[in-house]
Design a protein around this motif. Structure first.
Motif, short mmCIF file in Angstrom:
data_model
loop_
_atom_site.label_atom_id
_atom_site.label_comp_id
_atom_site.label_asym_id
_atom_site.label_seq_id
_atom_site.Cartn_x
_atom_site.Cartn_y
_atom_site.Cartn_z
N PHE A 138 0.83 -1.20 0.00
CA PHE A 138 0.00 0.00 0.00
C PHE A 138 0.87 1.25 0.00
CE2 PHE A 138 -3.37 2.52 2.63
CZ PHE A 138 -3.66 3.29 1.50
N HIS A 139 1.89 1.28 0.87
CA HIS A 139 2.79 2.44 0.89
C HIS A 139 3.64 2.49 -0.37
CE1 HIS A 139 4.50 5.89 2.77
NE2 HIS A 139 5.73 5.39 2.81
N LEU A 140 3.97 1.33 -0.93
CA LEU A 140 4.70 1.31 -2.20
C LEU A 140 3.89 2.00 -3.30
CD1 LEU A 140 7.04 0.21 -3.98
CD2 LEU A 140 5.69 -1.87 -4.27
N LEU A 141 2.60 1.72 -3.38
CA LEU A 141 1.74 2.34 -4.40
C LEU A 141 1.58 3.83 -4.15
CD1 LEU A 141 -1.07 -0.38 -4.55
CD2 LEU A 141 0.86 -0.11 -6.10
N SER A 142 1.31 4.19 -2.91
CA SER A 142 1.13 5.61 -2.58
C SER A 142 2.41 6.40 -2.82
CB SER A 142 0.68 5.73 -1.12
OG SER A 142 0.69 7.07 -0.69
N HIS A 143 3.51 5.84 -2.33
CA HIS A 143 4.80 6.51 -2.48
C HIS A 143 5.18 6.64 -3.95
CE1 HIS A 143 9.26 6.23 -2.93
NE2 HIS A 143 9.21 7.21 -2.06
N GLY A 144 4.87 5.64 -4.76
CA GLY A 144 5.20 5.71 -6.17
C GLY A 144 4.57 6.90 -6.85
N ALA A 145 3.33 7.23 -6.47
CA ALA A 145 2.64 8.36 -7.10
C ALA A 145 3.26 9.69 -6.67
CB ALA A 145 1.16 8.33 -6.74
N SER A 173 -1.35 5.48 3.85
CA SER A 173 -0.41 4.37 3.68
C SER A 173 0.62 4.33 4.81
CB SER A 173 0.29 4.48 2.32
OG SER A 173 1.00 5.69 2.20
N LYS A 174 1.07 5.50 5.27
CA LYS A 174 2.03 5.50 6.37
C LYS A 174 1.37 5.07 7.67
CE LYS A 174 5.14 8.65 6.14
NZ LYS A 174 5.88 9.93 6.18
N GLU A 175 0.14 5.49 7.87
CA GLU A 175 -0.57 5.07 9.08
C GLU A 175 -0.86 3.57 9.06
OE1 GLU A 175 -0.97 6.81 11.76
OE2 GLU A 175 0.13 8.34 10.68
N ALA A 176 -1.00 3.00 7.88
CA ALA A 176 -1.17 1.54 7.80
C ALA A 176 0.07 0.84 8.35
CB ALA A 176 -1.43 1.12 6.36
N VAL A 177 1.26 1.37 8.03
CA VAL A 177 2.50 0.79 8.55
C VAL A 177 2.57 0.94 10.06
CG1 VAL A 177 5.01 0.91 8.49
CG2 VAL A 177 3.70 1.21 6.37
N LEU A 178 2.32 2.16 10.56
CA LEU A 178 2.40 2.40 12.00
C LEU A 178 1.33 1.61 12.74
CD1 LEU A 178 3.05 6.27 12.02
CD2 LEU A 178 4.71 4.42 12.25
N GLY A 179 0.14 1.49 12.15
CA GLY A 179 -0.93 0.74 12.78
C GLY A 179 -0.59 -0.73 12.94
#
Length: 664
Positions: free
Chosen positions: A329-336, A395-401
């Motif tokens: 998820f963060h990979l996709l968000s970060h890519g944009a 996406s970052k909150e998904a990682v922290l969560g």
């Protein structure tokens, strides 16, 4: 067409476009741009179709044996699950944007045909990695990307920086690829196959005998390819290449390959608690160290490069707590938003007319000059800083969560220590990320540097792409966390209250403190002339030059400009600023530990070869030469000389015979 056929065409079309571009680049230059853009756009359409058909359901799995190889076969296998389908869409979207953007950015570059072909080949190689269901076929795409990066980073080969950067990128990634290859063979030996599905089946059945050793070997290659500590040093130097190449490498190819590889084989890494702990520590050190380095950089592209390293650290952190859904998820968000950041930086550099003005200390009055870059980069920086409702927040909150769930014991897939490491490092990095994002925005658009000359209107292909990428940077996260769980094994990606408040709070603190510091330093700089430091009576001009080099400030002729006195990063970092600006001197450490011993060994071998081996060879050749010379002198052709020698020899023999007889 079947979904399998469409999936095969996705990496094949850019490859054919690259081949045609290389063949027709010189003979038919008018076809170069269509051959660069159209196959990539077609690949994008096919990748979107494959993703729509796959729909997060059962994976598309097909294979045929490539060639008989003995006990462990190599198969041309295709494996498209939800992760692969969406990652392929990201790759093709960014690649298409980069190809369209490059038609304007490099419109006057005589090497554009080879550049466009290499970008297409780069794209094809990454798509092969994404769709491949066999690790040996995946390795082909993995290595082709390394070769393409060498040529693309060294595109401006006339400059020593580009030549050194391309060589460094190639060697550092190859340093990780050697243990990576050994790990692949060891994994295939234990599993009896290179097929991803069979390897995961062997992991589930406990058939992998040495998971820790294999995972650590594989992590070396991942660290090199995805620029994770300690093999991350090549990525900031790779900024010597064209800016669109930086966008492609940082957003959707190469550095994303390592993260994607671990996500694909995550059950294997979960089988080793030690490997997960190493992954967590690697992610934490990478996150915090790169964020500190980004806060000290003066070159806008190096800030973004260190930012990429840090965001990749978030992804590896999510993998360290056993959640590949949050990582991808963060990979996709970060890519944009990272592609948008680099392409907007390219607009700024293009508007300034020279790469030397990539130094933020020399920027000024750009807000009104490049409004498209100003507004879209603002969106991307807010996404980078994880400010709601921009995509980076979700996406970052998904990682922290996920890290919080590990800490609180809601999941047992990862050790609690890994959860604590990722959570604390993630919060610190969120603070630093907001700080350097705010600093970049202030120095680039609110600075008071010299006004650069106007180089005319920017091509529409460059500015339009920015707005295309701004849409997912703004809106992707708002619905993705609700939709993506169906594609990502059903893992919940909804932000949790605790980490949302903590993450957003520290981000706001980082941004506000940076802004306040900038206001303070700007007011102070207004009272202190920029040349005051250089004119210091104790001869601090050398210090100014050293600091300019350390911070990569531009130098013109023999004049090295001091960093911007209104730079808040200097005050925020204090004594850490100089080592952070130099990447904490890791290159110097590697030079002392590896480069110098290798050079010393090479010098010793050269000395032995020159002074010992060559001396022996020369001596072995000299002795026959001397004997031949002596014999040649005896062969004079004079009969009198021969008769005299014969008589002298006869006399000597006679005397010797008499002496022998007398002695007897």
């Amino acid at each position: 067409m079947t979904t399998t056929t469409l999936a095969v065409l996705v990496p094949l079309l850019p490859f054919l476009g690259a081949l045609a571009g290389l063949l027709l680049g010189r003979t038919a230059p008018g076809f170069v741009r269509p051959l660069a853009v159209l196959p990539t756009l077609a690949s994008l359409a096919l990748a979107a179709t494959v993703a729509w058909r796959q729909g997060g359901g059962q994976a598309v799995d097909a294979a045929t044996e490539l060639t008989p190889t003995g006990s462990v076969p190599v198969e041309l296998a295709l494996y498209v699950d939800g992760f692969a389908a969406l990652t392929a869409v990201l790759v093709t979207v960014v690649a298409a944007c980069v190809q369209i953007y490059s038609t304007g950015y490099l419109r006057d570059d005589p090497r554009y045909p080879s550049y466009a072909a290499l970008v297409s080949l780069f794209t094809s190689a990454m798509l092969l990695v994404v769709y491949s269901g066999d690790l040996m076929v995946l390795l082909v795409g993995w290595e082709v990307m390394g070769i393409c990066s060498y040529f693309l980073v060294g595109h401006y080969w006339e400059t020593p920086e580009a030549r050194a950067a391309s060589l460094k990128a190639f060697l550092v990634t190859k340093l990780g690829d050697v243990p990576f290859l050994i790990g692949l063979f060891a994994l295939a030996t234990d599993a009896g196959s290179f097929r991803v599905t069979r390897i995961l089946g062997a992991v589930a059945d406990g058939g992998i005998e040495h998971p820790t050793l294999i995972c650590l070997l594989l992590l070396a290659g991942v660290a090199g390819k995805s620029a994770q500590f300690p093999l991350h040093t090549w990525l900031p130097d790779a900024m010597a290449g064209p800016t669109p190449v930086s966008a492609l490498i940082h957003a959707a190819t190469m550095v994303a390959a390592g993260v994607y590889f671990v996500a694909r084989l995550l059950p294997l890494f979960e089988a080793s608690q030690a490997a997960m702990a190493v992954l967590a520590v690697m992610a934490a050190v990478t996150m915090t160290g790169s964020a500190l380095a980004a806060l000290a950089q003066d070159d806008i592209k190096r800030v973004l490069a260190y930012s990429t390293i840090g965001q990749l650290g978030y992804m590896t952190g999510a993998l360290a707590v056993a959640d590949r859904g949050a990582a991808v998820f963060h990979l996709l968000s970060h890519g944009a938003f990272k592609a948008l950041l680099f392409l907007a930086a390219g607009v700024i550099i293009h508007a300034a007319g020279t790469n030397s003005l990539a130094a933020m200390s020399r920027m000024g009055r750009l807000r009104d000059r490049v409004p498209d870059a100003y507004w879209t980069m603002t969106v991307a920086l807010l996404a980078l800083a994880a400010i709601p409702p921009f995509s980076g927040f979700f996406s970052k909150e998904a990682v922290l969560g996920v890290a919080e769930h590990v800490v609180t014991g809601h999941t047992e897939h990862a050790p609690a220590a890994a959860g604590w490491i990722v959570l604390l490092a993630g919060l610190v990095t969120a603070l630093l990320t907001a700080a350097y994002a705010t600093r970049l925005w202030l120095l680039a658009f609110r600075g008071e540097g010299p006004e650069a000359p106007d180089h005319g209107r920017l091509p529409l292909t460059m500015t339009a792409v920015l707005w295309v990428l701004a849409v997912p940077s703004l809106a992707l996260g708002g619905f993705a966390f609700r939709v993506l769980p169906d594609w990502f094994d059903g893992h919940d990606l909804t932000p949790t209250l605790t980490t949302s408040v903590l993450g957003t709070g520290v981000a706001l603190v980082g941004g506000i403190v940076t802004y306040a510091t900038w206001r303070h330093t700007t007011a102070h700089a207004a009272r202190v002339p920029l040349g005051a430091v250089a004119a210091h009576p104790e001869g601090d001009a050398g210090l100014v030059e050293a600091e300019a080099i350390a911070s990569h400030a531009p130098a013109y002729g023999d004049i090295a400009y001091a960093p911007d006195p209104s730079d808040p990063g200097r005050l925020l970092l204090g004594p850490l600023h100089r080592p952070a600006a130099a990447g904490f001197h890791l290159d110097a450490v590697y030079t002392a530990l590896f480069v110098r011993p290798v050079r010393a060994g090479a010098n010793l071998v050269r000395f032995l070869d020159r002074e010992v081996v060559e001396t022996y060879v020369r001596g072995a050749g000299a002795l026959p030469r001397w004997l031949g010379a002596a014999v040649r002198r005896a062969q004079t052709g004079n009969v009198q000389t021969y008769v005299s020698a014969l008589l002298a020899g006869t006399v000597v023999l006679a005397v010797a015979a008499v002496l022998v007889a007398t002695g007897a």
